[in-house]
Design an enzyme around this catalytic site. Structure first.
Site, PDB file in Angstrom:
ATOM      1  N   TYR A   1      13.584  -3.372   7.271  1.00  0.00           N
ATOM      2  CA  TYR A   1      13.649  -4.632   6.531  1.00  0.00           C
ATOM      3  C   TYR A   1      13.935  -5.789   7.485  1.00  0.00           C
ATOM      4  O   TYR A   1      13.330  -6.863   7.385  1.00  0.00           O
ATOM      5  CB  TYR A   1      14.727  -4.576   5.452  1.00  0.00           C
ATOM      6  CG  TYR A   1      14.943  -5.924   4.806  1.00  0.00           C
ATOM      7  CD1 TYR A   1      14.053  -6.415   3.861  1.00  0.00           C
ATOM      8  CD2 TYR A   1      16.013  -6.724   5.186  1.00  0.00           C
ATOM      9  CE1 TYR A   1      14.221  -7.661   3.296  1.00  0.00           C
ATOM     10  CE2 TYR A   1      16.197  -7.975   4.620  1.00  0.00           C
ATOM     11  CZ  TYR A   1      15.299  -8.441   3.678  1.00  0.00           C
ATOM     12  OH  TYR A   1      15.468  -9.694   3.138  1.00  0.00           O
TER      13      TYR A   1
ATOM     14  N   SER B   1      22.198 -17.771   3.039  1.00  0.00           N
ATOM     15  CA  SER B   1      20.992 -17.671   2.221  1.00  0.00           C
ATOM     16  C   SER B   1      21.316 -17.561   0.734  1.00  0.00           C
ATOM     17  O   SER B   1      22.333 -16.961   0.344  1.00  0.00           O
ATOM     18  CB  SER B   1      20.190 -16.434   2.637  1.00  0.00           C
ATOM     19  OG  SER B   1      19.111 -16.193   1.747  1.00  0.00           O
TER      20      SER B   1
ATOM     21  N   TYR C   1      16.624 -21.462  -2.474  1.00  0.00           N
ATOM     22  CA  TYR C   1      15.368 -21.215  -3.176  1.00  0.00           C
ATOM     23  C   TYR C   1      15.513 -21.835  -4.560  1.00  0.00           C
ATOM     24  O   TYR C   1      16.590 -21.754  -5.174  1.00  0.00           O
ATOM     25  CB  TYR C   1      15.101 -19.721  -3.339  1.00  0.00           C
ATOM     26  CG  TYR C   1      14.769 -18.977  -2.068  1.00  0.00           C
ATOM     27  CD1 TYR C   1      13.529 -19.127  -1.459  1.00  0.00           C
ATOM     28  CD2 TYR C   1      15.693 -18.103  -1.494  1.00  0.00           C
ATOM     29  CE1 TYR C   1      13.220 -18.419  -0.301  1.00  0.00           C
ATOM     30  CE2 TYR C   1      15.392 -17.399  -0.344  1.00  0.00           C
ATOM     31  CZ  TYR C   1      14.148 -17.560   0.246  1.00  0.00           C
ATOM     32  OH  TYR C   1      13.845 -16.866   1.386  1.00  0.00           O
TER      33      TYR C   1
ATOM     34  N   THR D   1      13.831 -23.835   1.174  1.00  0.00           N
ATOM     35  CA  THR D   1      12.711 -23.020   1.642  1.00  0.00           C
ATOM     36  C   THR D   1      11.518 -23.193   0.710  1.00  0.00           C
ATOM     37  O   THR D   1      11.651 -23.037  -0.508  1.00  0.00           O
ATOM     38  CB  THR D   1      13.111 -21.537   1.720  1.00  0.00           C
ATOM     39  OG1 THR D   1      14.119 -21.385   2.720  1.00  0.00           O
ATOM     40  CG2 THR D   1      11.916 -20.664   2.084  1.00  0.00           C
TER      41      THR D   1
ATOM     42  N   LYS E   1      12.449 -26.123   4.935  1.00  0.00           N
ATOM     43  CA  LYS E   1      12.147 -24.954   5.772  1.00  0.00           C
ATOM     44  C   LYS E   1      10.837 -24.319   5.330  1.00  0.00           C
ATOM     45  O   LYS E   1      10.617 -24.095   4.138  1.00  0.00           O
ATOM     46  CB  LYS E   1      13.276 -23.931   5.645  1.00  0.00           C
ATOM     47  CG  LYS E   1      13.069 -22.636   6.414  1.00  0.00           C
ATOM     48  CD  LYS E   1      14.240 -21.698   6.174  1.00  0.00           C
ATOM     49  CE  LYS E   1      14.161 -20.426   7.002  1.00  0.00           C
ATOM     50  NZ  LYS E   1      13.062 -19.548   6.578  1.00  0.00           N
TER      51      LYS E   1
ATOM     52  N   HIS F   1       8.548 -18.115   8.275  1.00  0.00           N
ATOM     53  CA  HIS F   1       9.447 -17.145   7.634  1.00  0.00           C
ATOM     54  C   HIS F   1       9.561 -15.873   8.464  1.00  0.00           C
ATOM     55  O   HIS F   1       9.643 -14.759   7.932  1.00  0.00           O
ATOM     56  CB  HIS F   1       8.948 -16.816   6.225  1.00  0.00           C
ATOM     57  CG  HIS F   1      10.045 -16.572   5.235  1.00  0.00           C
ATOM     58  ND1 HIS F   1      10.401 -17.496   4.284  1.00  0.00           N
ATOM     59  CD2 HIS F   1      10.873 -15.508   5.041  1.00  0.00           C
ATOM     60  CE1 HIS F   1      11.383 -17.015   3.552  1.00  0.00           C
ATOM     61  NE2 HIS F   1      11.689 -15.802   4.000  1.00  0.00           N
TER      62      HIS F   1
ATOM     63  N   ASP G   1      11.916 -21.997  14.149  1.00  0.00           N
ATOM     64  CA  ASP G   1      12.371 -20.614  14.215  1.00  0.00           C
ATOM     65  C   ASP G   1      11.160 -19.706  14.343  1.00  0.00           C
ATOM     66  O   ASP G   1      10.042 -20.147  14.556  1.00  0.00           O
ATOM     67  CB  ASP G   1      13.248 -20.253  13.003  1.00  0.00           C
ATOM     68  CG  ASP G   1      12.485 -20.113  11.689  1.00  0.00           C
ATOM     69  OD1 ASP G   1      11.241 -20.001  11.700  1.00  0.00           O
ATOM     70  OD2 ASP G   1      13.129 -20.122  10.628  1.00  0.00           O
TER      71      ASP G   1
ATOM     72  N   ILE H   1      12.251 -15.972  18.045  1.00  0.00           N
ATOM     73  CA  ILE H   1      13.135 -16.387  19.136  1.00  0.00           C
ATOM     74  C   ILE H   1      14.133 -15.271  19.424  1.00  0.00           C
ATOM     75  O   ILE H   1      15.002 -14.964  18.613  1.00  0.00           O
ATOM     76  CB  ILE H   1      13.859 -17.702  18.776  1.00  0.00           C
ATOM     77  CG1 ILE H   1      12.814 -18.820  18.653  1.00  0.00           C
ATOM     78  CG2 ILE H   1      14.916 -18.043  19.806  1.00  0.00           C
ATOM     79  CD1 ILE H   1      13.379 -20.141  18.191  1.00  0.00           C
ATOM     80  N   MET H   2      13.996 -14.675  20.598  1.00  0.00           N
ATOM     81  CA  MET H   2      14.804 -13.510  20.955  1.00  0.00           C
ATOM     82  C   MET H   2      15.499 -13.662  22.292  1.00  0.00           C
ATOM     83  O   MET H   2      16.125 -12.727  22.775  1.00  0.00           O
ATOM     84  CB  MET H   2      13.891 -12.271  20.990  1.00  0.00           C
ATOM     85  CG  MET H   2      13.292 -11.912  19.652  1.00  0.00           C
ATOM     86  SD  MET H   2      14.528 -11.244  18.543  1.00  0.00           S
ATOM     87  CE  MET H   2      14.820  -9.689  19.359  1.00  0.00           C
TER      88      MET H   2
ATOM     89  N   ARG I   1      16.815 -12.618  13.452  1.00  0.00           N
ATOM     90  CA  ARG I   1      16.829 -11.198  13.796  1.00  0.00           C
ATOM     91  C   ARG I   1      17.790 -10.904  14.949  1.00  0.00           C
ATOM     92  O   ARG I   1      18.439  -9.856  14.971  1.00  0.00           O
ATOM     93  CB  ARG I   1      15.418 -10.735  14.178  1.00  0.00           C
ATOM     94  CG  ARG I   1      14.460 -10.581  13.004  1.00  0.00           C
ATOM     95  CD  ARG I   1      13.117 -10.039  13.492  1.00  0.00           C
ATOM     96  NE  ARG I   1      12.185  -9.799  12.404  1.00  0.00           N
ATOM     97  CZ  ARG I   1      11.306 -10.681  11.958  1.00  0.00           C
ATOM     98  NH1 ARG I   1      11.256 -11.899  12.501  1.00  0.00           N
ATOM     99  NH2 ARG I   1      10.480 -10.379  10.969  1.00  0.00           N
TER     100      ARG I   1
END
Length: 423
Positions: free
Chosen positions: A54, A136, A160, A186, A276, A300, A331, A334-335, A355
């Site tokens: 997920y 969120s 939302y 969003t 967003k 997203h 976004d 981006i790691m 993430r």
């Protein structure tokens, strides 16, 4: 011929120093993680497959996420040498406040599913680090308790819109009362994206014990023990019951969202307003004209429309279009702290990472989130020093460019591209 001798005891002593011993196995594992990619591998071993997928997965063939990651991997930096970079200021002014780093922590749903510490842990780490955290609507901790856990920090709330606007009005009022300074609407979720990994894994909230999940859980008993012995996992801001994520989205969210709703929120919300999910220059102009203080260029995390535009590639044209009319954030994919530096150099005010910190959360709870932020902070500082830049405000397009002619399938941090971990 090599002449050999017996080493003196004084010469052996420095070589025989044992490494520090710690009885905290989680701390030891996290200390060995040198990149977000390392945290991702730890997360994969510790979380059930459905939970990891997920977080890690995206929509359909996961091409949109792969392209986003490839764009950051294609960045070419141009350093300037012979500058005093002994001290670096990584702070940035974003949306009316200061952040100690040029990134914020993005909103993520079902965060307590990754680790029972959930949003409270993330908010606490963000407050200590001096960076904003975005809760969120799909969160698993209440607006108020998240604010308390991150006392002293900056709180943003991602919204939302329901088919029934009264629910949104209630959440907006609660966020304002709890001290949230920014509302993030969003707009790229009229319906749920087709997230195949979730469908194949039979993911539901709360998790259901099928034969597959039981067998998977047998190899990860700690995760199930934590789940079953702490407060029940639920959508704390939704009165919608449980089910698969796509079922909740399609049942609750409003597919008839329009620009009128942006204007309505602008008149309702007293703080900063960010939209967003903007994925074109034209839409960026529309939401800025409707009164948004910021636009978040985002697909997203690749989780909605596969093969959507790559946010990194939109930064420069959107900044040129908007000028000072609205702040531009970005976004997806981006790691690495270098990705954050590149985003700012290309014109973004700041980046959001998702993430990256969720891998840390799965790997080690609050300490894992702390380690993720430490890694990103170190990468931001080091990249700036190697570029010859001492202030975030001094980053310019001449410091970084996207090499669009380069095709790449892997991020330099060691993670995968297709199917790899939103940032």
């Amino acid at each position: 011929m090599v002449r050999r001798r017996i080493p003196r005891p004084s010469e052996l002593a420095p070589l025989l120093r044992p490494a520090p011993v710690t009885l905290d196995r989680t701390a030891a594992r996290l200390a060995r993680a040198a990149s977000i990619g390392d945290l991702r591998l730890l997360a994969r071993r510790r979380a059930p497959r459905a939970v990891f997928d997920y977080t890690d997965g995206a929509a359909e063939d996961e091409i949109g996420l792969s392209r986003a990651r490839a764009a950051w991997a294609s960045v070419e930096f141009t350093p300037s040498v012979l500058h005093d970079v002994s001290r670096v200021d990584t702070g940035v002014d974003v949306l009316g406040g200061r952040s100690s780093l040029p990134f914020a922590l993005a909103p993520t749903g079902f965060t307590r599913m990754m680790h029972t510490a959930g949003e409270r842990a993330v908010a606490a780490v963000a407050a200590r680090a001096g960076i904003p955290y975005t809760l969120s609507t799909m969160g698993s901790t209440t607006i108020e308790s998240t604010a308390r856990a991150g006392a002293g920090g900056r709180h943003w709330f991602q919204l939302y819109l329901w088919r029934d606007r009264s629910f949104a009005q209630d959440l907006v009022a609660r966020a304002a009362a709890a001290g949230y300074d920014t509302l993030m609407l969003t707009v790229d979720t009229p319906v749920a994206g087709n997230r195949r990994r979730d469908a194949r894994n039979g993911l539901s909230i709360p998790p259901a014990l099928s034969l597959r999940t039981f067998l998977d859980g047998a190899r990860r008993p700690r995760w199930w023990f934590d789940l079953l012995t702490t407060e029940p996992l639920a959508f704390e801001s939704l009165a919608s019951g449980g089910g698969a994520p796509f079922e909740v989205i399609n049942r609750v969210f409003d597919p008839a969202l329009t620009m009128d709703d942006v204007a309505w929120l602008r008149g309702t919300w007293p703080g900063k307003l960010v939209v967003k999910g903007v994925q074109s220059v034209a839409d960026a102009r529309r939401v800025a004209d409707a009164g948004a203080d910021g636009v978040l260029l985002s697909n997203h995390g690749g989780r909605q429309l596969d093969r959507a535009p790559v946010p990194a590639e939109l930064i420069e044209p959107v900044v040129q279009e908007l000028g000072d009319d609205a702040e531009v954030l970005v976004d997806t994919g981006i790691m690495h702290g270098g990705d954050v530096v590149a985003a700012v150099a290309l014109g973004a005010r700041a980046a959001l990472v998702g993430r990256a910190y969720l891998y840390g959360l799965m790997a080690g709870g609050e300490a894992g989130v702390e380690r993720a932020v430490q890694i990103l902070r170190g990468e931001v500082e080091r990249t700036m020093q190697l570029l010859g830049v001492t202030r975030v405000a001094d980053l310019r397009p001449e410091h970084a460019r996207l090499r669009s002619s380069i095709t790449t399938t892997a991020h330099p941090n060691g993670g995968r591209a297709a199917g790899a971990p939103e940032g």
